[in-house]
Structure formats: C-alpha cells, structure tokens
Design an enzyme around this catalytic site. Structure first.
Site, PDB file in Angstrom:
ATOM      1  N   LYS A   1      55.779 -82.535  -6.900  1.00 19.92           N
ATOM      2  CA  LYS A   1      54.794 -83.425  -5.579  1.00 19.92           C
ATOM      3  C   LYS A   1      55.562 -82.337  -4.979  1.00 19.92           C
ATOM      4  O   LYS A   1      54.672 -82.654  -3.514  1.00 19.92           O
ATOM      5  CB  LYS A   1      55.758 -84.672  -5.107  1.00 19.92           C
ATOM      6  CG  LYS A   1      55.837 -85.690  -5.873  1.00 19.92           C
ATOM      7  CD  LYS A   1      56.318 -87.014  -5.714  1.00 19.92           C
ATOM      8  CE  LYS A   1      56.806 -88.274  -6.529  1.00 19.92           C
ATOM      9  NZ  LYS A   1      57.309 -89.104  -6.039  1.00 19.92           N
ATOM     10  N   GLY A   2      56.518 -81.763  -4.725  1.00 18.71           N
ATOM     11  CA  GLY A   2      57.124 -81.154  -3.473  1.00 18.71           C
ATOM     12  C   GLY A   2      55.799 -80.393  -2.236  1.00 18.71           C
ATOM     13  O   GLY A   2      55.839 -79.460  -1.865  1.00 18.71           O
TER      14      GLY A   2
ATOM     15  N   ASP B   1      63.051 -71.711  -6.657  1.00 14.66           N
ATOM     16  CA  ASP B   1      64.442 -72.281  -7.664  1.00 14.66           C
ATOM     17  C   ASP B   1      65.100 -71.547  -8.678  1.00 14.66           C
ATOM     18  O   ASP B   1      65.220 -69.546  -8.627  1.00 14.66           O
ATOM     19  CB  ASP B   1      65.155 -73.237  -7.434  1.00 14.66           C
ATOM     20  CG  ASP B   1      66.447 -73.153  -7.146  1.00 14.66           C
ATOM     21  OD1 ASP B   1      67.183 -72.548  -6.278  1.00 14.66           O
ATOM     22  OD2 ASP B   1      67.301 -74.705  -7.180  1.00 14.66           O
TER      23      ASP B   1
ATOM     24  N   LYS C   1      63.515 -68.392  -3.315  1.00 14.92           N
ATOM     25  CA  LYS C   1      65.599 -68.325  -3.499  1.00 14.92           C
ATOM     26  C   LYS C   1      65.610 -67.657  -4.453  1.00 14.92           C
ATOM     27  O   LYS C   1      65.993 -67.526  -5.245  1.00 14.92           O
ATOM     28  CB  LYS C   1      65.557 -69.828  -3.826  1.00 14.92           C
ATOM     29  CG  LYS C   1      66.602 -70.484  -2.334  1.00 14.92           C
ATOM     30  CD  LYS C   1      67.396 -71.617  -3.157  1.00 14.92           C
ATOM     31  CE  LYS C   1      66.612 -72.942  -2.451  1.00 14.92           C
ATOM     32  NZ  LYS C   1      67.488 -74.214  -2.817  1.00 14.92           N
TER      33      LYS C   1
ATOM     34  N   PHE D   1      70.255 -75.433  -0.142  1.00 14.27           N
ATOM     35  CA  PHE D   1      69.292 -76.812  -0.599  1.00 14.27           C
ATOM     36  C   PHE D   1      68.373 -77.081   0.654  1.00 14.27           C
ATOM     37  O   PHE D   1      69.335 -77.361   1.608  1.00 14.27           O
ATOM     38  CB  PHE D   1      69.674 -78.263  -0.897  1.00 14.27           C
ATOM     39  CG  PHE D   1      69.239 -78.715  -1.694  1.00 14.27           C
ATOM     40  CD1 PHE D   1      68.503 -78.633  -3.363  1.00 14.27           C
ATOM     41  CD2 PHE D   1      68.227 -79.973  -1.059  1.00 14.27           C
ATOM     42  CE1 PHE D   1      67.671 -79.724  -3.729  1.00 14.27           C
ATOM     43  CE2 PHE D   1      67.575 -80.680  -2.018  1.00 14.27           C
ATOM     44  CZ  PHE D   1      67.693 -80.826  -3.318  1.00 14.27           C
ATOM     45  N   VAL D   2      67.102 -77.023   0.577  1.00 12.65           N
ATOM     46  CA  VAL D   2      66.290 -77.339   1.895  1.00 12.65           C
ATOM     47  C   VAL D   2      65.135 -78.723   1.279  1.00 12.65           C
ATOM     48  O   VAL D   2      64.907 -78.983   0.802  1.00 12.65           O
ATOM     49  CB  VAL D   2      65.427 -75.858   2.288  1.00 12.65           C
ATOM     50  CG1 VAL D   2      66.101 -74.644   2.785  1.00 12.65           C
ATOM     51  CG2 VAL D   2      64.960 -75.173   0.832  1.00 12.65           C
TER      52      VAL D   2
ATOM     53  N   ASP E   1      62.364 -82.825  -0.678  1.00 16.75           N
ATOM     54  CA  ASP E   1      62.789 -83.948  -1.004  1.00 16.75           C
ATOM     55  C   ASP E   1      64.041 -83.704  -1.360  1.00 16.75           C
ATOM     56  O   ASP E   1      64.523 -82.748  -2.027  1.00 16.75           O
ATOM     57  CB  ASP E   1      62.266 -84.736  -1.808  1.00 16.75           C
ATOM     58  CG  ASP E   1      62.006 -84.839  -3.429  1.00 16.75           C
ATOM     59  OD1 ASP E   1      62.270 -83.308  -3.398  1.00 16.75           O
ATOM     60  OD2 ASP E   1      62.841 -85.411  -4.051  1.00 16.75           O
TER      61      ASP E   1
ATOM     62  N   ARG F   1      60.019 -85.537   2.440  1.00 16.05           N
ATOM     63  CA  ARG F   1      59.258 -85.080   2.454  1.00 16.05           C
ATOM     64  C   ARG F   1      58.038 -85.036   3.426  1.00 16.05           C
ATOM     65  O   ARG F   1      57.812 -83.685   4.121  1.00 16.05           O
ATOM     66  CB  ARG F   1      58.716 -85.656   1.724  1.00 16.05           C
ATOM     67  CG  ARG F   1      58.364 -85.289   0.280  1.00 16.05           C
ATOM     68  CD  ARG F   1      58.040 -85.257  -1.308  1.00 16.05           C
ATOM     69  NE  ARG F   1      58.878 -86.052  -2.468  1.00 16.05           N
ATOM     70  CZ  ARG F   1      59.175 -85.276  -3.557  1.00 16.05           C
ATOM     71  NH1 ARG F   1      59.078 -84.174  -3.193  1.00 16.05           N
ATOM     72  NH2 ARG F   1      59.438 -85.093  -4.394  1.00 16.05           N
TER      73      ARG F   1
HETATM   74  P1  IMP Z   1      63.327 -73.871 -10.529  1.00 16.89           P
HETATM   75  O1  IMP Z   1      62.837 -74.427 -11.749  1.00 16.89           O
HETATM   76  O2  IMP Z   1      64.691 -74.242 -10.376  1.00 16.89           O
HETATM   77  O3  IMP Z   1      62.282 -72.982  -9.848  1.00 16.89           O
HETATM   78  O4  IMP Z   1      62.539 -74.792  -9.549  1.00 16.89           O
HETATM   79  C1  IMP Z   1      61.215 -75.326  -8.846  1.00 16.89           C
HETATM   80  C2  IMP Z   1      61.568 -76.603  -8.061  1.00 16.89           C
HETATM   81  O5  IMP Z   1      62.534 -77.242  -7.753  1.00 16.89           O
HETATM   82  C3  IMP Z   1      60.850 -76.588  -6.865  1.00 16.89           C
HETATM   83  O6  IMP Z   1      59.740 -76.722  -7.487  1.00 16.89           O
HETATM   84  C4  IMP Z   1      61.646 -77.774  -6.375  1.00 16.89           C
HETATM   85  O7  IMP Z   1      60.553 -78.869  -6.113  1.00 16.89           O
HETATM   86  C5  IMP Z   1      62.980 -77.963  -6.924  1.00 16.89           C
HETATM   87  N1  IMP Z   1      64.295 -77.892  -5.383  1.00 16.89           N
HETATM   88  C6  IMP Z   1      64.373 -75.979  -5.758  1.00 16.89           C
HETATM   89  N2  IMP Z   1      65.627 -76.131  -5.167  1.00 16.89           N
HETATM   90  C7  IMP Z   1      64.588 -76.771  -3.975  1.00 16.89           C
HETATM   91  C8  IMP Z   1      65.490 -76.902  -2.840  1.00 16.89           C
HETATM   92  O8  IMP Z   1      65.816 -76.815  -2.275  1.00 16.89           O
HETATM   93  N3  IMP Z   1      64.884 -77.948  -2.190  1.00 16.89           N
HETATM   94  C9  IMP Z   1      64.158 -79.343  -2.246  1.00 16.89           C
HETATM   95  N4  IMP Z   1      63.625 -78.959  -4.090  1.00 16.89           N
HETATM   96  C10 IMP Z   1      64.209 -77.809  -4.538  1.00 16.89           C
HETATM   97 MG    MG Z   2      58.066 -78.581  -7.256  1.00 19.59          MG
END
Ligand code: IMP
Ligand code: MG
Length: 185
Positions: free
Chosen positions: A51-52, A111, A139, A160-161, A167, A173
C-alpha cells in the site's frame, strides 16, 4: 499500537519532519520531467507497490506527460511492526500481460531491498519491453541484498519513517510529509 490510541499518543509518535510537502512536490516535478525525457514520448506502464506507494503514485502519475497507464501490485514484508520479516509475499498481482510495455515500478521506500529484488525478478521473467525502478525514499544503510533503484527522490538515514503513504501499523499514511517515527515514546 492499538486502535484506541488517543490523538495525543498518535501525535507524540511523530518525532520530527524529515521531508516537507513542498520538498516532495518539487522532487516529483523533477522526477516527472526525467521520466518524460527518458521515455521520449513512448507509452509507459506505472506499477505501484501497495500500500505504501499509493500516495507517491497518485502524484507522480500526474507529473508525467508521456502516455501512461497505471496498475498495482501488493507485496507484504512487514506484518504490523517496524522490523521486516524477511518474507516477501505477493498478495495481489497484476492482471495484465506486461510484455508490450515499458514498465516503471513505483515504490515508497527501499529498505533491506528484499521486496524489490523479488518483484523485479518476477516482472523481468514476464519480458516487459523495459523495466525500471523509481522510489520515493532510499535507505541504503539497511540493505541486506544488493539492490539499486534507477532513481531515488530522497536518500535518508536509518530512521523508521512515516507519512505520505508510509505507515506504522497502518496509521500515519495520511500525513502530507515524511516524518521520523518515535520508537522510544
Ligand atoms: P524492504 O523489502 O526491506 O526493502 O522493505 C520494503 C517495504 O518495507 C517498503 O515498501 C515499505 O512498505 C516497508 N518499509 C521499509 N522501511 C520503512 C519505514 O521506514 N517506514 C515504513 N515502511 C517501511
Ligand atoms: Mg512498500
């Protein structure tokens, strides 16, 4: 976090604004122009990861001038907390064949890199004309897989943002800016 939190509890968690609405707006205009010049009139398919990325998608798709279709996928790697589970699950897939499209994945934040690493592999296997990745936030300090987006609007430190689609436990959100979430209070 429960659903009966007070407005004060909700607000206290918003530690500080990292990126203002104005900074986001400005960066999106620039990103739209870059997409226009890169695709040079060729039609594109923007694929937002729910959803982000829904807020970023809504603004970015209106900042591009090339012919543009939109679609959505839903991937989950966080199950209600601030730490990734390391398991990426596609909970809603695209309905269409992407082999005729220049696909641009629109993500909120990279992330660990696991989500996009998996999604890119899945979509590449479907043979799009091209595939590129644009993310609102990057990040890099938290990466566990080697993944680089083609374009990141902002690179942020390891916080963490929340806000602008991102969210914590489904809240925040709707904030129009990106803020640091207070993990301590
Ligand atoms: P990754 O697979 O660890 O790169 O994470 C991807 C997903 O984790 C992103 O699409 C976000 O939905 C969620 N996410 C990662 N870091 C944050 C954060 O700081 N705040 C909120 N959601 C996060
Ligand atoms: Mg996402």
């Amino acid at each position: 976090m429960n659903n009966s939190l007070t407005l004060k509890e909700y607000s206290d968690k918003i530690k500080r604004v990292l990126i203002t609405k104005e900074e986001i707006d400005e960066a999106i205009v620039k990103a739209g122009k870059l997409i226009d010049s890169f695709y040079d009139g060729r039609p594109i398919l923007l694929v937002s990861i729910l959803k982000g990325a829904f807020v970023f998608m809504a603004d970015l798709c209106r900042a591009v001038s090339v012919p543009c279709k939109i679609d959505f996928m839903c991937a989950k790697s966080y199950y209600g907390g601030t730490e990734s589970t390391g398991v990426v699950k596609i909970v809603m897939d695209l309905k269409q064949d992407i082999s005729e499209y220049h696909v641009v994945i629109v993500e909120d934040i990279i992330d660990t890199g696991r989500t996009l690493n998996d999604i890119v592999k899945i979509l590449k296997a479907r043979n799009p004309l091209s595939l590129r990745v644009i993310t609102l936030l990057d990040k890099p300090a938290r990466r566990v897989v080697d993944f680089k987006p083609d374009y990141a609007l902002f690179t942020i430190p390891d916080h963490f943002v929340i806000g602008y689609g991102l969210d914590c436990d489904e809240f925040y959100r709707t904030l129009p800016y990106i803020a640091e979430y207070d993990l301590d209070c």
